[in-house]
Design an enzyme around this catalytic site. Structure first.
Site, PDB file in Angstrom:
ATOM      1  N   HIS A 178       0.849  -1.199   0.000  1.00  0.00           N
ATOM      2  CA  HIS A 178       0.000   0.000   0.000  1.00  0.00           C
ATOM      3  C   HIS A 178       0.885   1.250   0.000  1.00  0.00           C
ATOM      4  CE1 HIS A 178      -3.416   2.592   1.469  1.00  0.00           C
ATOM      5  NE2 HIS A 178      -2.372   3.272   1.926  1.00  0.00           N
ATOM      6  N   GLU A 179       1.920   1.234   0.827  1.00  0.00           N
ATOM      7  CA  GLU A 179       2.807   2.402   0.905  1.00  0.00           C
ATOM      8  C   GLU A 179       3.600   2.579  -0.398  1.00  0.00           C
ATOM      9  OE1 GLU A 179       2.480   4.588   3.281  1.00  0.00           O
ATOM     10  OE2 GLU A 179       1.014   3.284   4.245  1.00  0.00           O
ATOM     11  N   HIS A 182       1.655   4.383  -2.912  1.00  0.00           N
ATOM     12  CA  HIS A 182       1.672   5.858  -2.852  1.00  0.00           C
ATOM     13  C   HIS A 182       2.797   6.420  -3.720  1.00  0.00           C
ATOM     14  CE1 HIS A 182      -1.490   6.733  -0.062  1.00  0.00           C
ATOM     15  NE2 HIS A 182      -0.986   5.994   0.915  1.00  0.00           N
ATOM     16  N   GLU A 235      -6.128   6.884  -0.422  1.00  0.00           N
ATOM     17  CA  GLU A 235      -5.951   5.591   0.248  1.00  0.00           C
ATOM     18  C   GLU A 235      -6.630   4.469  -0.536  1.00  0.00           C
ATOM     19  OE1 GLU A 235      -4.004   5.177   2.826  1.00  0.00           O
ATOM     20  OE2 GLU A 235      -3.618   7.324   2.784  1.00  0.00           O
TER      21      GLU A 235
HETATM   22 ZN   LIG Z   1      -1.904   5.220   2.616  1.00  0.00          ZN
END
Ligand SMILES: [Zn+2]
Ligand SMILES: [Zn+2]
Length: 328
Positions: A178-179, A182, A235
């Protein structure tokens, strides 16, 4: 898969071969016991369940192929604010990306091929799957279950210790992915600005730091709230990026369940949690008051509700968009 009758075929080579399994995630060759079946052991390098099922690595993934429409919409609204880019660049020039780096080098543990090597391997897996240059990864002792990515030119990922303690190996991969998402989705500049503005808003010393005029401008121009509104929607895109790495929607679902339910989560029934996500979505879609309250409450949070995130991931899978990307 290991075959039980290899012995009867003679050939020591066949026997030796069948006792090794190459990790689908990191490529490490692992020796396994004769009774090995997929997922009955873990990889010695990345600690993820060992299996010879395929794991897709994306050769040329375009962020627009998975960005959530709410993310694109909020980002367009953000970009329409006059002067935003120059104001944010000034803010970050004042606070400096070097401050972020110094802060974590001084207060957190840097993950390397020899320091927490299994976390390092997971970072490499996420980066090679999505096609991103590996950033620095830090672990910080912190009871708040969280992870974030910051920086401008050279991003860093920070995982709080409580998050790693709570999650299993696949779920930790989901969080790292997930990071990394980004970074792949080019969120990092705005995300860093959003977190910084959030932090400054909570600090009475904010007015003492150089550049407080810029902070004032950012707040007065409504950039702060527009940034935070976008950051929540961003997100949802990165949960999709996490799914593209774990390649199992239920790993994302269980991660969210643990974020929602805390350490007690081992006693929670996952299927009922999924049912709850579907019920939330149904009420949100059909009941104006539910939607009103959900939006109001969420406006005060840095992340969307975990239950909303699960429901969004399920929708993406059920729409067939995820499978289409996997077939590419
Ligand atoms: Zn995030
Ligand atoms: Zn591995």
């Amino acid at each position: 898969m290991a075959k039980k009758n290899d012995d009867s075929n003679g050939g020591t080579e066949a026997i030796t071969k069948s006792h090794y399994v190459r990790c689908r995630y990191c490529g490490q060759k692992n020796s396994v016991k004769p009774d090995y079946v997929n997922n009955s052991a873990v990889c010695g390098k990345c600690k993820l369940p060992l299996s010879n099922e395929p794991h897709k690595k994306f050769a040329d993934l375009n962020k627009h192929e998975y960005i959530h429409p709410l993310d694109s919409k909020a980002l367009a609204a953000l970009r329409a604010i006059p002067g935003i880019d120059s104001a944010l660049k000034k803010l970050l020039a004042v606070t400096g990306e070097s401050a972020i780096r110094v802060m974590f080098m001084a207060s957190a543990v840097k993950v390397t091929p020899t320091q927490c090597p299994d976390l390092y391997a997971k970072l490499q897996i996420a980066c090679t799957t999505l096609g991103v240059d590996a950033p620095d990864l830090f672990i910080q002792q912190n009871p708040v279950v969280n992870a974030f990515t910051g920086g401008v030119e050279k991003p860093v990922i920070v995982l709080h210790s409580s998050l790693i303690e709570r999650l299993n190996e696949e779920e930790v991969l989901a969080v790292i992915a997930h990071e990394v998402g980004h970074i792949h989705a080019e969120h990092v500049l705005y995300l860093t600005a959003a977190r910084l503005i959030e932090a400054l808003a909570n600090l009475s010393v904010a007015r003492l730091i150089p550049g407080s005029e810029i902070v004032k401008f950012i707040v007065s121009a409504g950039i702060g709230s527009a940034l935070l509104a976008w950051a929540r929607r961003a997100e949802l895109s990165c949960d999709r990026a996490a799914l593209l790495v774990t390649q199992d929607p239920h790993v994302i679902g269980r991660t969210m369940m643990k974020l929602a339910g805390g350490t007690f989560a081992s006693k929670i029934d996952y299927d009922q949690f999924l049912e709850q996500a579907r019920e939330f979505q149904k009420n949100y879609d059909e009941n104006k008051l539910d939607k009103f309250w959900a939006d109001i409450i969420n406006a005060g949070l840095s992340h969307p509700f975990p239950i909303w995130r699960v429901s969004e991931i399920l929708k993406w899978v059920e729409d067939g968009q995820y499978q289409d990307l996997m077939k590419k």
